[in-house]
Design a protein around this motif. Structure first.
Motif, PDB file in Angstrom:
ATOM      1  N   ILE A  24      28.082 -36.249  81.835  1.00  0.00           N
ATOM      2  CA  ILE A  24      29.512 -35.931  81.762  1.00  0.00           C
ATOM      3  C   ILE A  24      29.767 -34.529  82.308  1.00  0.00           C
ATOM      4  N   GLY A  25      28.939 -33.575  81.922  1.00  0.00           N
ATOM      5  CA  GLY A  25      29.087 -32.210  82.436  1.00  0.00           C
ATOM      6  C   GLY A  25      28.916 -32.146  83.936  1.00  0.00           C
ATOM      7  N   LEU A  26      27.984 -32.941  84.462  1.00  0.00           N
ATOM      8  CA  LEU A  26      27.755 -32.975  85.908  1.00  0.00           C
ATOM      9  C   LEU A  26      28.980 -33.502  86.645  1.00  0.00           C
ATOM     10  N   ILE A  27      29.573 -34.545  86.083  1.00  0.00           N
ATOM     11  CA  ILE A  27      30.781 -35.106  86.704  1.00  0.00           C
ATOM     12  C   ILE A  27      31.916 -34.088  86.666  1.00  0.00           C
ATOM     13  N   VAL A  28      32.064 -33.400  85.538  1.00  0.00           N
ATOM     14  CA  VAL A  28      33.088 -32.349  85.436  1.00  0.00           C
ATOM     15  C   VAL A  28      32.840 -31.274  86.480  1.00  0.00           C
ATOM     16  N   ALA A  29      31.566 -30.944  86.699  1.00  0.00           N
ATOM     17  CA  ALA A  29      31.238 -29.907  87.676  1.00  0.00           C
ATOM     18  C   ALA A  29      31.571 -30.342  89.095  1.00  0.00           C
ATOM     19  N   MET A  30      31.365 -31.619  89.418  1.00  0.00           N
ATOM     20  CA  MET A  30      31.516 -32.088  90.792  1.00  0.00           C
ATOM     21  C   MET A  30      32.938 -32.488  91.154  1.00  0.00           C
ATOM     22  N   VAL A  31      33.728 -32.934  90.190  1.00  0.00           N
ATOM     23  CA  VAL A  31      35.088 -33.393  90.495  1.00  0.00           C
ATOM     24  C   VAL A  31      36.024 -32.182  90.543  1.00  0.00           C
ATOM     25  N   PRO A  32      36.692 -31.941  91.669  1.00  0.00           N
ATOM     26  CA  PRO A  32      37.640 -30.822  91.748  1.00  0.00           C
ATOM     27  C   PRO A  32      38.976 -31.208  91.092  1.00  0.00           C
ATOM     28  N   GLU A  33      39.062 -30.981  89.782  1.00  0.00           N
ATOM     29  CA  GLU A  33      40.241 -31.437  89.041  1.00  0.00           C
ATOM     30  C   GLU A  33      41.537 -30.810  89.547  1.00  0.00           C
ATOM     31  N   GLY A  34      41.432 -29.600  90.092  1.00  0.00           N
ATOM     32  CA  GLY A  34      42.653 -28.927  90.551  1.00  0.00           C
ATOM     33  C   GLY A  34      43.104 -29.336  91.938  1.00  0.00           C
ATOM     34  N   LEU A  35      42.327 -30.226  92.598  1.00  0.00           N
ATOM     35  CA  LEU A  35      42.650 -30.574  93.983  1.00  0.00           C
ATOM     36  C   LEU A  35      43.964 -31.335  94.103  1.00  0.00           C
ATOM     37  N   LEU A  36      44.173 -32.325  93.240  1.00  0.00           N
ATOM     38  CA  LEU A  36      45.362 -33.171  93.373  1.00  0.00           C
ATOM     39  C   LEU A  36      46.664 -32.393  93.185  1.00  0.00           C
ATOM     40  N   PRO A  37      46.835 -31.626  92.094  1.00  0.00           N
ATOM     41  CA  PRO A  37      48.077 -30.863  91.982  1.00  0.00           C
ATOM     42  C   PRO A  37      48.235 -29.820  93.086  1.00  0.00           C
ATOM     43  N   ASP A 415      45.140 -27.504 108.111  1.00  0.00           N
ATOM     44  CA  ASP A 415      44.187 -26.404 108.032  1.00  0.00           C
ATOM     45  C   ASP A 415      44.137 -25.820 106.627  1.00  0.00           C
ATOM     46  N   ASN A 416      45.304 -25.677 106.007  1.00  0.00           N
ATOM     47  CA  ASN A 416      45.360 -25.070 104.678  1.00  0.00           C
ATOM     48  C   ASN A 416      44.708 -25.954 103.622  1.00  0.00           C
ATOM     49  N   ILE A 417      44.874 -27.267 103.770  1.00  0.00           N
ATOM     50  CA  ILE A 417      44.217 -28.173 102.819  1.00  0.00           C
ATOM     51  C   ILE A 417      42.701 -28.012 102.917  1.00  0.00           C
ATOM     52  N   ARG A 418      42.214 -27.890 104.140  1.00  0.00           N
ATOM     53  CA  ARG A 418      40.777 -27.668 104.316  1.00  0.00           C
ATOM     54  C   ARG A 418      40.356 -26.317 103.729  1.00  0.00           C
ATOM     55  N   LYS A 419      41.217 -25.326 103.843  1.00  0.00           N
ATOM     56  CA  LYS A 419      40.874 -24.004 103.302  1.00  0.00           C
ATOM     57  C   LYS A 419      40.698 -24.067 101.790  1.00  0.00           C
ATOM     58  N   PHE A 420      41.696 -24.659 101.086  1.00  0.00           N
ATOM     59  CA  PHE A 420      41.537 -24.656  99.633  1.00  0.00           C
ATOM     60  C   PHE A 420      40.523 -25.707  99.173  1.00  0.00           C
ATOM     61  N   LEU A 421      40.255 -26.714 100.019  1.00  0.00           N
ATOM     62  CA  LEU A 421      39.177 -27.644  99.696  1.00  0.00           C
ATOM     63  C   LEU A 421      37.827 -26.924  99.758  1.00  0.00           C
ATOM     64  N   LEU A 453      36.099 -26.387  83.216  1.00  0.00           N
ATOM     65  CA  LEU A 453      37.504 -26.797  83.260  1.00  0.00           C
ATOM     66  C   LEU A 453      38.426 -25.595  83.293  1.00  0.00           C
ATOM     67  N   ALA A 454      38.043 -24.511  82.616  1.00  0.00           N
ATOM     68  CA  ALA A 454      38.849 -23.289  82.638  1.00  0.00           C
ATOM     69  C   ALA A 454      38.942 -22.724  84.046  1.00  0.00           C
ATOM     70  N   ILE A 455      37.869 -22.916  84.833  1.00  0.00           N
ATOM     71  CA  ILE A 455      37.901 -22.469  86.229  1.00  0.00           C
ATOM     72  C   ILE A 455      38.728 -23.432  87.077  1.00  0.00           C
ATOM     73  N   ASP A 456      38.420 -24.724  86.974  1.00  0.00           N
ATOM     74  CA  ASP A 456      39.072 -25.724  87.827  1.00  0.00           C
ATOM     75  C   ASP A 456      40.575 -25.794  87.595  1.00  0.00           C
ATOM     76  N   ASP A 460      41.360 -20.814  89.079  1.00  0.00           N
ATOM     77  CA  ASP A 460      41.389 -21.091  90.527  1.00  0.00           C
ATOM     78  C   ASP A 460      42.671 -21.754  91.009  1.00  0.00           C
ATOM     79  N   THR A 461      43.517 -22.179  90.119  1.00  0.00           N
ATOM     80  CA  THR A 461      44.658 -22.999  90.530  1.00  0.00           C
ATOM     81  C   THR A 461      45.626 -22.245  91.428  1.00  0.00           C
ATOM     82  N   LEU A 462      46.057 -21.065  91.020  1.00  0.00           N
ATOM     83  CA  LEU A 462      47.077 -20.341  91.776  1.00  0.00           C
ATOM     84  C   LEU A 462      46.528 -19.804  93.092  1.00  0.00           C
TER      85      LEU A 462
END
Length: 637
Positions: A24-37, A415-421, A453-456, A460-462
């Motif tokens: 579960i921790g590994l999945i949390v680490a790999m999934v960029p939760e902040g990407l969609l918003p 380009d910007n989507i690639r930058k924040f990705l 999660l605090a990072i994702d 890192d969100t703003l």
């Protein structure tokens, strides 16, 4: 990845629940939760920027599609030109009057009364306002002709309109029937090639004379002369109708020709040049005469060669799909006298060639072409509701230059989507490696799922959103469109995010974690309880390492090739606010009781922050070296 490492943990003999929590921790680490918003907000903010540049986006995905556009099929009137018509030339009594600023010869208005009668009455303009300040609303071409009539031969007596044969793209003419003093009269105006075959006579020297082949040749030569000046040419004709008889557009009398000037928009030549520099082909698709279209195309820089490809609607009917594909390979293409269904065929053919097509339109009949194109562009001022309804975007000013602005913004969005990705993937790798160390080398877990999660979703969100609204690169419109099959997440993004930046951040994170543990007396192989204050402090060091390096990374990710000393730290207030938020949050998480209780952190000594400083400087140095290598290998255009 989670399933693979869950199976690996079982093979290595990990207890089931420990392995499950690890997965579960590994999945949390790999999934960029902040990407969609971040992605959604980036697209929304892009549409707001486009609205300020006179482009209204109706469908969010079209923002990105604009950036990959390879062909723009554009109308002429009102898009490339100002749609401000002025009558500048007349053909009357067998003579061409090409300079109306100095007026017409004395008596010519009286000698050509039928011509001015057609020009003043054959229209669909709507009267508005009081009698003393009467104005007309409608087609600028008809307004220009009425202004000419009011200046030279005003119509004084009101005349009843009996019937109308409306204009359409196939007939390319309109006729009206009025009740004149000596009986009903049909008045007709339209394209010369549609009106002249219906004429058997012409008005000459105050009388109707036969229309011979020699006269027809002179009339066509006069049309070509006006069209070569970029004028829109209309033929005016009439005939008397017997009372009670159905009006028929036959045996007409040609009254004369009128040439109307519609000057190009001053910003269009620069926009055409920007498209050519960006590798985007611009095809003019118009219903006007080929000579008129070609003259305007040369004036705006769309055509520079001596022999461009000029396709007419009549020629298009004779071409097979394969022949049309070959014809559309030409570097400079003008399509004239094109019907709406032919416009759709051009769009479909370009799509079959693998082009990403944007097309403009304003009428009801343009709707199929707008819907078929990858990006349908409707006119906001002159467009119909139907055209705007099916379009992906609307030009609020009907200006071709606004399309180029939208393409620039579309490329910037991609380009910007690639930058924040890239920015997000870097810290995902820094979160993944500690989990691998936990399983493979029995290192204590360097960061907890809640801290990740605090990072994702927090620190890192703003800053990621700030990267999503970066200004377009100065060279963005000097490179060709990206290949249609190119994916957002490609090898370059993966290597830079996961390897060049991510592995370095992971190294700094694990190093800081071990530094804090060893400072507290830990040695490799010792176990540390999750409740131990030293473990809390060590994981806080890992959290701090990721946040500090992400503060540096956000400025490095502003460009894939330009130096950070070139992009600087200014120019994007959202990034600066994001950095400020990151600093405030890491201090709150580290030095407040509620932060410690929420994330399992502990206050860090000053030595830990000093330990992170060389990593931050080294990251800048390594990334600057990579960018310099890329610039030398692939210089900017």
């Amino acid at each position: 990845i989670g399933v693979v490492f869950f199976c690996l943990g079982m093979v290595l003999g990990m207890p089931f629940w420990s392995d499950f929590i690890f997965t579960i921790g590994l999945i949390v680490a790999m999934v960029p939760e902040g990407l969609l918003p971040t992605l959604t907000l980036s697209l929304v903010l892009a549409t707001q920027r486009m609205a300020r540049r006179q482009v209204l986006i109706r469908h969010l995905p079209s923002v990105e599609a604009l950036g990959s556009t390879t062909v723009i099929c554009t109308d002429k009137t009102g898009t490339l030109t100002q749609n401000r018509m002025t009558v500048t030339a007349l053909w009357l009594d067998g003579s061409l009057y090409g300079d109306l600023e100095h007026g017409l010869p004395v008596g010519i208005a009286q000698a050509n009364a039928p011509f001015f009668q057609v020009a003043g009455l054959c229209h669909d303009l709507q009267q508005t306002g009081p009698c003393e300040s009467l104005t007309y609303l409608g087609d600028p071409m008809e307004q220009a002709m009425l202004q000419l009539v009011n200046r030279i031969a005003p119509q004084t007596c009101p005349i009843a309109r009996l019937q109308e044969l409306p204009f359409n793209a196939e007939r390319m003419r309109m006729s009206v029937v009025y009740a004149m003093a000596d009986g009903p009269r049909l008045l007709c105006k339209g394209a010369l090639e549609k009106v002249l075959p219906l004429c058997t006579g012409q008005w000459r020297d105050g009388a109707i004379t036969p229309l011979t082949d020699e006269c027809r040749a002179r009339i066509l030569a006069a049309q070509t002369s006006m069209a070569d000046r970029g004028l829109r040419v209309l033929a005016l004709a009439w005939r008397d109708v017997e009372a009670g008889q159905m009006p028929v557009e036959q045996t007409l009398v040609l009254a004369g020709l009128v040439g109307l000037q519609d000057p190009p928009r001053p910003e269009v030549p620069g926009a055409i040049g920007a498209c050519q520099a960006a590798g985007i082909k611009v095809i003019m698709v118009t219903g006007d005469n080929p000579h008129t279209a070609l003259a305007i195309a040369r004036e705006i820089g769309l055509v520079r060669s001596d022999a461009p490809q000029v396709l007419t609607g009549a020629q298009l009917l004779q071409l097979s799909d394969a022949q049309l594909q070959l014809a559309l390979d030409a570097a400079e293409i003008i399509c004239a006298r094109i019907a709406p269904e032919q416009k759709l065929r051009i769009v479909e053919t370009l799509k079959r060639k693998g082009e990403i097509v944007a097309v403009t339109g304003d009428g009801v009949n343009d709707a199929p072409a707008l819907k078929s194109a990858h990006v349908g562009i409707a006119m906001g001022l002159s467009g119909t509701d139907v055209a705007r309804e099916v379009a992906d975007m609307v030009l609020l000013d009907d200006n071709f230059a606004s399309i180029v602005n939208a393409v620039e913004e579309g490329r910037a969005v991609f380009d910007n989507i690639r930058k924040f990705l890239t920015y997000i993937l870097a810290h995902n790798m820094a979160e993944l490696i500690p989990y691998l160390g936990f399983v493979l080398v029995k290192l204590p877990l360097a960061i907890t799922p809640l801290q990740m999660l605090a990072i994702d979703m927090g620190t890192d969100t703003l800053t990621a959103l700030g990267l999503g609204v970066e200004r377009p690169d100065p060279q963005i419109m000097q490179r060709p469109p990206r290949p249609p099959g190119e994916r957002l997440f490609n090898l370059g993004v993966a290597l830079r995010g996961y390897v060049a930046l991510g592995l370095f951040e992971a190294l700094a994170t694990v190093s800081t974690f071990i530094f804090v543990l060893q400072r507290g007396g830990w040695t490799f192989g010792d176990t540390v309880a999750f409740s131990d204050p030293l473990y809390h402090q060590a994981t806080t060091g890992s959290l701090a390492a990721i946040v500090v390096l992400q503060v540096v990374n956000v400025f490095l990710c502003r460009s894939t090739t330009r130096s950070v000393f070139d992009t600087g730290v200014r120019g994007n207030p959202l990034i600066l606010w994001g950095v400020a938020l990151e600093i405030v949050l890491i201090l709150l998480f580290t030095y407040t009781r509620w932060g410690n209780a929420l994330l399992g952190t502990a206050p860090l000594p000053f030595e830990v922050w000093l330990f992170l400083l060389p990593f931050a400087l080294l990251l800048i140095g390594l990334e600057e070296a990579r960018k310099a290598f890329v610039r030398r290998r692939c210089p900017s255009p």
